[in-house]
Design an enzyme around this catalytic site. Structure first.
Site, PDB file in Angstrom:
ATOM      1  N   LYS A 113      20.321  -4.809  -8.552  1.00  0.00           N
ATOM      2  CA  LYS A 113      21.447  -5.003  -7.806  1.00  0.00           C
ATOM      3  C   LYS A 113      21.514  -3.917  -6.871  1.00  0.00           C
ATOM      4  CE  LYS A 113      24.323  -7.749 -10.854  1.00  0.00           C
ATOM      5  NZ  LYS A 113      25.665  -8.276 -11.318  1.00  0.00           N
ATOM      6  N   LYS A 195      16.117 -15.168 -12.246  1.00  0.00           N
ATOM      7  CA  LYS A 195      17.072 -15.890 -13.206  1.00  0.00           C
ATOM      8  C   LYS A 195      18.112 -16.896 -12.453  1.00  0.00           C
ATOM      9  CE  LYS A 195      20.779 -13.223 -14.196  1.00  0.00           C
ATOM     10  NZ  LYS A 195      22.049 -12.967 -15.111  1.00  0.00           N
ATOM     11  N   LYS A 198      24.850 -16.887 -10.649  1.00  0.00           N
ATOM     12  CA  LYS A 198      25.959 -17.489  -9.701  1.00  0.00           C
ATOM     13  C   LYS A 198      26.317 -16.676  -8.585  1.00  0.00           C
ATOM     14  CE  LYS A 198      29.153 -16.212 -13.457  1.00  0.00           C
ATOM     15  NZ  LYS A 198      28.915 -14.785 -13.595  1.00  0.00           N
TER      16      LYS A 198
END
Ligand code: ATP
Ligand code: LTN
Length: 330
Positions: A113, A195, A198
């Site tokens: 991230k 993966k 969302k």
């Protein structure tokens, strides 16, 4: 005998994906009868990446409604919003003081991230796993149903529980992750090496629980496969492998049976049928969601009651922790 305790959380960083559902939520539903369950929409975790306030508020209620629609029963489980129970972040502060910087530096989710948002390297993203540990430990949870990607965070939660117990005295239950083999890692439809998430920028990468049937059909049609052209289940054909896993998740039909049925029918036919399997699997959830969204008072009642139940347990635990670390009782 008292029921064992389950805790899990999901971020309202968007509408839930099929990955969230298969990897986590449907397992939450199964645990409700046997365990004392706490299920939480973790809005405080969500703000570790930039959020638009009015979207976050909407997504939080959407996720709550989706959890109910997917089968979480507020009569059985405490369903609540993280920011409504202050003890999570209060315990998180205490746990911060026994967490090593090196441990947090090794977290793959942080590394990923922070790579994605170089200009916003905030401290919250770094200490995210500590708040997650607090979520779990404050309820003395025995079991935490999560997807594969949360394994490393679970190790930290276990580690912090043990460290606290050793430094002070026996306080926290050391929680076990519950990661089901099937469906623990649903991959992106556009890049089968990462993966399904969302918060992916590419909307074709995921299927949302609220996607319309035609969107589902289109996204599956566009899903990345390979040029081999034969249906098989192996790591070289990662895109196809992911699609087979999804088919299996919705139908429970063994993978080898699916493969042998479609072997000679080609990717096109398989994708067409898979899309229908997904549409059918998700339609009851979408219908219940539509119904719940017309009934906002009910939603409000659910999260208020949930927070009350959760707060009672969490406050008890926080007082115990404060006593052990040497804070003066108020
Ligand atoms: P984001 O993409 O915004 O970081 P997320 O969807 O990856 O969010 P959460 O909403 O916090 O993460 O995940 C809720 C639960 O869903 C967690 O238990 C997580 O392990 C599981 N989960 C998330 N993505 C997948 C996936 N692709 N396959 C299986 N399980 C998943
Ligand atoms: N980090 C998790 C969400 C999460 C969680 C938790 C899961 C926050 N707190 C406690 C289980 C238990 C995620 O990103 N999937």
């Amino acid at each position: 005998m008292e029921k064992k305790i389950v805790f899990s959380g999901v971020q309202p960083s968007g509408v839930l994906t099929m990955g969230n559902y298969i990897g986590a939520i449907r397992n939450w539903v199964e645990l409700q009868d046997e365990y004392n369950c706490f299920y939480c929409v973790v809005d405080q975790h969500a703000i570790t990446v930039p959020q638009i306030p009015k979207d976050l508020r909407k997504n939080t209620l959407d996720v709550l409604a989706l959890l109910l629609a997917a089968g979480i029963d507020p009569k059985k489980s405490a369903l609540f919003i993280q920011s409504h129970v202050a003890a999570h972040s209060e315990l998180s502060w205490v746990l911060n003081t026994i967490t090593y910087m090196g441990q947090l530096n090794r977290m793959t989710q942080f590394k990923e991230k922070s790579r994605r948002s170089e200009e916003n390297l905030n401290a919250g993203l770094f200490t995210y796993p500590v708040l997650m540990a607090a979520d779990i430990l404050i309820y003395n949870a025995d079991l935490v149903p999560v997807g594969e990607d949360q394994k490393q965070h679970m190790e930290l939660a276990r580690d912090l529980a043990e460290r606290f117990n050793n430094r002070y005295s026996d306080t926290f239950t050391v929680p076990d992750p519950l990661i089901k083999k099937a469906g623990a890692r649903i991959m992106s439809l556009q890049d089968p090496t990462s993966k399904m998430s969302k918060s992916d920028k590419d909307t074709n990468a995921y299927i949302l629980l609220l996607d319309k049937p035609d969107d589902i059909r289109r996204k599956i049609k566009r899903a990345v496969t390979d040029s081999i052209g034969v249906i098989a289940y192996n790591d070289e054909q990662a895109g196809l492998k992911n699609l087979l896993n999804i088919y299996n998740a919705f139908t429970n039909e063994p993978i080898d049976e699916i493969v042998s049925r479609y072997e000679n029918l080609g990717y096109g036919k398989f994708k067409e049928d898979l899309a229908e399997v997904i549409v059918e699997g998700l339609s009851p959830i979408r219908e219940k969601y539509d119904y719940l969204m017309k009934n906002k008072d009910y939603l409000e009642e659910v999260y208020r009651e949930g927070a009350k139940k959760a707060e009672y347990q969490a406050e008890k635990m926080l007082r115990k922790v404060y006593r052990k670390v040497g804070f003066v009782q108020r």
